[in-house]
Design an enzyme around this catalytic site. Structure first.
Site, PDB file in Angstrom:
ATOM      1  N   LEU A 124      34.040  29.496  -5.850  1.00  0.00           N
ATOM      2  CA  LEU A 124      33.629  30.894  -5.676  1.00  0.00           C
ATOM      3  C   LEU A 124      33.839  31.315  -4.217  1.00  0.00           C
ATOM      4  O   LEU A 124      34.408  32.353  -3.920  1.00  0.00           O
ATOM      5  CB  LEU A 124      32.148  31.024  -6.074  1.00  0.00           C
ATOM      6  CG  LEU A 124      31.448  32.358  -5.856  1.00  0.00           C
ATOM      7  CD1 LEU A 124      32.059  33.447  -6.741  1.00  0.00           C
ATOM      8  CD2 LEU A 124      29.946  32.255  -6.176  1.00  0.00           C
ATOM      9  N   GLU A 126      34.802  31.874  -0.215  1.00  0.00           N
ATOM     10  CA  GLU A 126      36.008  32.030   0.610  1.00  0.00           C
ATOM     11  C   GLU A 126      35.576  32.128   2.066  1.00  0.00           C
ATOM     12  O   GLU A 126      34.386  32.257   2.359  1.00  0.00           O
ATOM     13  CB  GLU A 126      36.763  33.304   0.206  1.00  0.00           C
ATOM     14  CG  GLU A 126      37.290  33.229  -1.219  1.00  0.00           C
ATOM     15  CD  GLU A 126      38.026  34.486  -1.655  1.00  0.00           C
ATOM     16  OE1 GLU A 126      38.245  35.404  -0.818  1.00  0.00           O
ATOM     17  OE2 GLU A 126      38.381  34.548  -2.844  1.00  0.00           O
ATOM     18  N   GLY A 241      23.075  25.103 -11.806  1.00  0.00           N
ATOM     19  CA  GLY A 241      23.463  24.347 -10.599  1.00  0.00           C
ATOM     20  C   GLY A 241      22.317  24.265  -9.605  1.00  0.00           C
ATOM     21  O   GLY A 241      22.079  23.225  -8.990  1.00  0.00           O
ATOM     22  N   ARG A 242      21.576  25.353  -9.471  1.00  0.00           N
ATOM     23  CA  ARG A 242      20.466  25.373  -8.497  1.00  0.00           C
ATOM     24  C   ARG A 242      19.345  24.444  -8.937  1.00  0.00           C
ATOM     25  O   ARG A 242      18.712  23.788  -8.102  1.00  0.00           O
ATOM     26  CB  ARG A 242      19.970  26.818  -8.317  1.00  0.00           C
ATOM     27  CG  ARG A 242      20.941  27.619  -7.489  1.00  0.00           C
ATOM     28  CD  ARG A 242      20.670  29.106  -7.434  1.00  0.00           C
ATOM     29  NE  ARG A 242      21.711  29.734  -6.619  1.00  0.00           N
ATOM     30  CZ  ARG A 242      21.910  31.039  -6.504  1.00  0.00           C
ATOM     31  NH1 ARG A 242      21.139  31.886  -7.174  1.00  0.00           N
ATOM     32  NH2 ARG A 242      22.876  31.512  -5.749  1.00  0.00           N
ATOM     33  N   ARG A 267       5.760  -2.658   9.414  1.00  0.00           N
ATOM     34  CA  ARG A 267       5.954  -2.583  10.871  1.00  0.00           C
ATOM     35  C   ARG A 267       4.602  -2.601  11.587  1.00  0.00           C
ATOM     36  O   ARG A 267       3.714  -1.795  11.251  1.00  0.00           O
ATOM     37  CB  ARG A 267       6.715  -1.288  11.203  1.00  0.00           C
ATOM     38  CG  ARG A 267       6.796  -0.948  12.673  1.00  0.00           C
ATOM     39  CD  ARG A 267       7.765  -1.837  13.410  1.00  0.00           C
ATOM     40  NE  ARG A 267       7.934  -1.413  14.789  1.00  0.00           N
ATOM     41  CZ  ARG A 267       8.567  -2.125  15.694  1.00  0.00           C
ATOM     42  NH1 ARG A 267       9.097  -3.301  15.383  1.00  0.00           N
ATOM     43  NH2 ARG A 267       8.692  -1.679  16.931  1.00  0.00           N
ATOM     44  N   PHE A 277      -2.376   3.930  11.070  1.00  0.00           N
ATOM     45  CA  PHE A 277      -2.649   5.053  11.978  1.00  0.00           C
ATOM     46  C   PHE A 277      -2.657   6.361  11.184  1.00  0.00           C
ATOM     47  O   PHE A 277      -1.756   6.634  10.384  1.00  0.00           O
ATOM     48  CB  PHE A 277      -1.595   5.135  13.087  1.00  0.00           C
ATOM     49  CG  PHE A 277      -1.518   3.886  13.920  1.00  0.00           C
ATOM     50  CD1 PHE A 277      -2.646   3.424  14.606  1.00  0.00           C
ATOM     51  CD2 PHE A 277      -0.350   3.156  14.012  1.00  0.00           C
ATOM     52  CE1 PHE A 277      -2.594   2.266  15.374  1.00  0.00           C
ATOM     53  CE2 PHE A 277      -0.294   1.995  14.767  1.00  0.00           C
ATOM     54  CZ  PHE A 277      -1.413   1.547  15.453  1.00  0.00           C
ATOM     55  N   GLY A 338      10.868   5.424  13.490  1.00  0.00           N
ATOM     56  CA  GLY A 338      11.137   5.382  14.933  1.00  0.00           C
ATOM     57  C   GLY A 338      12.624   5.137  15.193  1.00  0.00           C
ATOM     58  O   GLY A 338      13.480   5.692  14.497  1.00  0.00           O
ATOM     59  N   GLU A 362      25.225  26.340  -2.859  1.00  0.00           N
ATOM     60  CA  GLU A 362      24.719  26.985  -4.095  1.00  0.00           C
ATOM     61  C   GLU A 362      23.818  28.172  -3.739  1.00  0.00           C
ATOM     62  O   GLU A 362      22.830  28.459  -4.432  1.00  0.00           O
ATOM     63  CB  GLU A 362      23.992  25.983  -4.994  1.00  0.00           C
ATOM     64  CG  GLU A 362      24.824  24.764  -5.296  1.00  0.00           C
ATOM     65  CD  GLU A 362      25.220  24.572  -6.743  1.00  0.00           C
ATOM     66  OE1 GLU A 362      24.757  25.332  -7.605  1.00  0.00           O
ATOM     67  OE2 GLU A 362      26.021  23.666  -6.999  1.00  0.00           O
ATOM     68  N   ARG A 374      13.815  39.983  -4.921  1.00  0.00           N
ATOM     69  CA  ARG A 374      14.355  41.035  -5.802  1.00  0.00           C
ATOM     70  C   ARG A 374      13.722  40.965  -7.190  1.00  0.00           C
ATOM     71  O   ARG A 374      13.429  41.982  -7.805  1.00  0.00           O
ATOM     72  CB  ARG A 374      15.871  40.857  -5.920  1.00  0.00           C
ATOM     73  CG  ARG A 374      16.596  42.052  -5.365  1.00  0.00           C
ATOM     74  CD  ARG A 374      18.079  41.931  -5.550  1.00  0.00           C
ATOM     75  NE  ARG A 374      18.715  42.231  -4.284  1.00  0.00           N
ATOM     76  CZ  ARG A 374      19.901  41.824  -3.921  1.00  0.00           C
ATOM     77  NH1 ARG A 374      20.608  41.050  -4.712  1.00  0.00           N
ATOM     78  NH2 ARG A 374      20.401  42.165  -2.766  1.00  0.00           N
TER      79      ARG A 374
END
Ligand code: FAD
Length: 381
Positions: A124, A126, A241-242, A267, A277, A338, A362, A374
């Site tokens: 679609l 361009e 697609g969305r 870690r 934490f 980190g 998209e 809208r």
């Protein structure tokens, strides 16, 4: 209302989860590094019926519900976003041809696409028409039984690799959106060639190519629907697609969260796991909340489409919310790791590079908000 997956949904989820763990996750880093398009994996996905997810069984497809599709895309994207995106575009094209094409066109393309013998691409955008897609200029002029194409298309996912290109081209210069027609171009046609391949921030194993048309004659038999129907066909394809992109974002976010959670347990700094934490805990809690909310929005939008309800606003909400959340989650996953998050020893830096584009393609997330506003307010100016 039932929030649990049924047996069929959890069976398909588990099947795709196993497939992703075996065929995608172990190779994703190499494909990213080498910009490799894994066509062989698409053949394997065809074996599972995933190349014909939007196609009826009579054309060799599996015709999964949109909800099942969302479950599939989430699982694939946990391994690699690029392959899930390539599959989503392919199924978008296959579904559009199956829905809007005539019997001859379905026979010619849909069966091969659903079987994975052919790969699809959707075109679609361009260079001068992205968000304002209806301003597209690539010209198709009728000459006898052919359209003659002049111009170019940009940003085509699967470009160069795909065999079947669903093009939106201008047949009437004066008519805006209603002057756009949908035409199939096939790889190898005279006058159809490929321009530059984009050098991207991420999504490296998904080729993004420019298409060039120079006096390219395409038979009118390749026109999908009527002249002037192209923009309608494109918008219908984008609803599904969305939702797929929303589901893919959930998959990437979940993978980023899982990596961050494991790391936070293992870690140690200041003689404690960093997960002890509160600063890290709150980041993880926010991530988990936003993943759950995104997944539910995606499922709701898919349900609306499956049940024939008006789905465009929900598809935009799902795409916009899930991709914004996934961008934040991938960024915070890098933060939780980190320095280890910033280098390629862990996949979170790839997730962060890859997911950025989900806020852009998209329809950008600004455009999704325009669609939502809208739908809520009407077309006030
Ligand atoms: C990796 C990749 C793959 C892609 N694959 C495909 C594909 O397969 N097929 C295809 O057709 N296209 C594809 N695209 C194109 C994609 O859909 C466009 O990039 C997108 O629609 C945005 O268009 P643009 O890039 O021209 O941005 P622009 O439209 O120029 O927008 C620039 C900025 O302005 C904002 N903006 C524009 N209008 C408004 C408005 N009214 N209100 C508020 N903000 C606004 C945008 O949100 C954005 O932030 C792909 C793009 C990428 C990067």
């Amino acid at each position: 209302m039932n929030f649990d997956l049924n047996d069929e949904q959890s069976d398909i989820r588990d099947m795709v989860r196993r497939f992703t763990a075996q065929e995608i996750t172990p190779y994703a880093e190499t494909w990213d590094e080498t910009h490799h398009f894994p066509r062989a994996v698409y053949a394997k996905m065809a074996g599972l019926g995933l190349m014909g997810m939007t196609t009826r069984e009579e054309h060799g497809g599996t015709m999964l519900s949109r909800l099942l599709g969302a479950i599939v895309y989430e699982e694939l994207a946990k391994g690699e976003m690029a392959t899930a995106v390539g599959l989503s575009v392919h199924n978008m094209v296959t579904g559009s041809l199956a829905h809007f094409g005539n019997a001859e066109q379905r026979h010619r393309w849909v069966t091969g696409l659903a079987a994975g013998e052919l790969l699809g691409a959707f075109s679609l955008s361009e260079s001068m028409s992205g968000s304002d897609a209806a301003a597209l200029q690539c010209r198709a002029t009728l000459d006898g039984d052919d359209y003659v194409l002049h111009g170019s298309k940009l940003w085509v996912t699967n470009g160069g690799e795909a065999d079947v290109y669903l093009l939106m081209v201008r047949t009437t210069p004066t008519k805006g959106a209603t002057g756009i027609t949908c035409i199939v171009a096939e790889k190898g046609m005279m006058g159809f060639s490929f321009g530059k391949t984009e050098r991207k921030m991420g999504l490296h194993s998904s080729p993004t190519r420019e298409l060039l048309f120079d006096d390219c004659r395409i038979p009118t038999a390749n026109r999908i629907g009527e002249e002037g129907q192209g923009f309608k066909i494109a918008l219908a394809a984008l609803d599904g697609g969305r939702i797929n992109i929303g589901a893919i974002a959930v998959g990437v976010a979940q993978a980023a969260f899982d990596t961050a959670c494991t790391y936070a347990r293992e870690r140690e700094q200041f003689n404690k796991p960093i997960g002890a934490f509160q600063g890290i805990q709150f980041m993880l809690a926010d991530m988990a909340m936003k993943i759950e909310a995104s997944r539910l929005l995606v499922y709701e939008a898919a349900y609306k489409l499956d049940t024939g309800q008006s789905a465009s606003m929900y598809a935009s909400m799902a795409k916009c919310f899930a991709t914004d959340a996934a961008m934040e989650i991938a960024t915070n996953a890098v933060q939780v790791l980190g320095g280890a998050g910033y280098v390629r020893d862990y996949p979170v830096e790839r997730y962060m590079r890859d997911i950025k584009v989900s806020q852009i393609f998209e329809g950008t997330n600004q455009i999704q908000r325009v669609v939502i506003a809208r739908a809520l307010l009407g077309d006030i100016r």
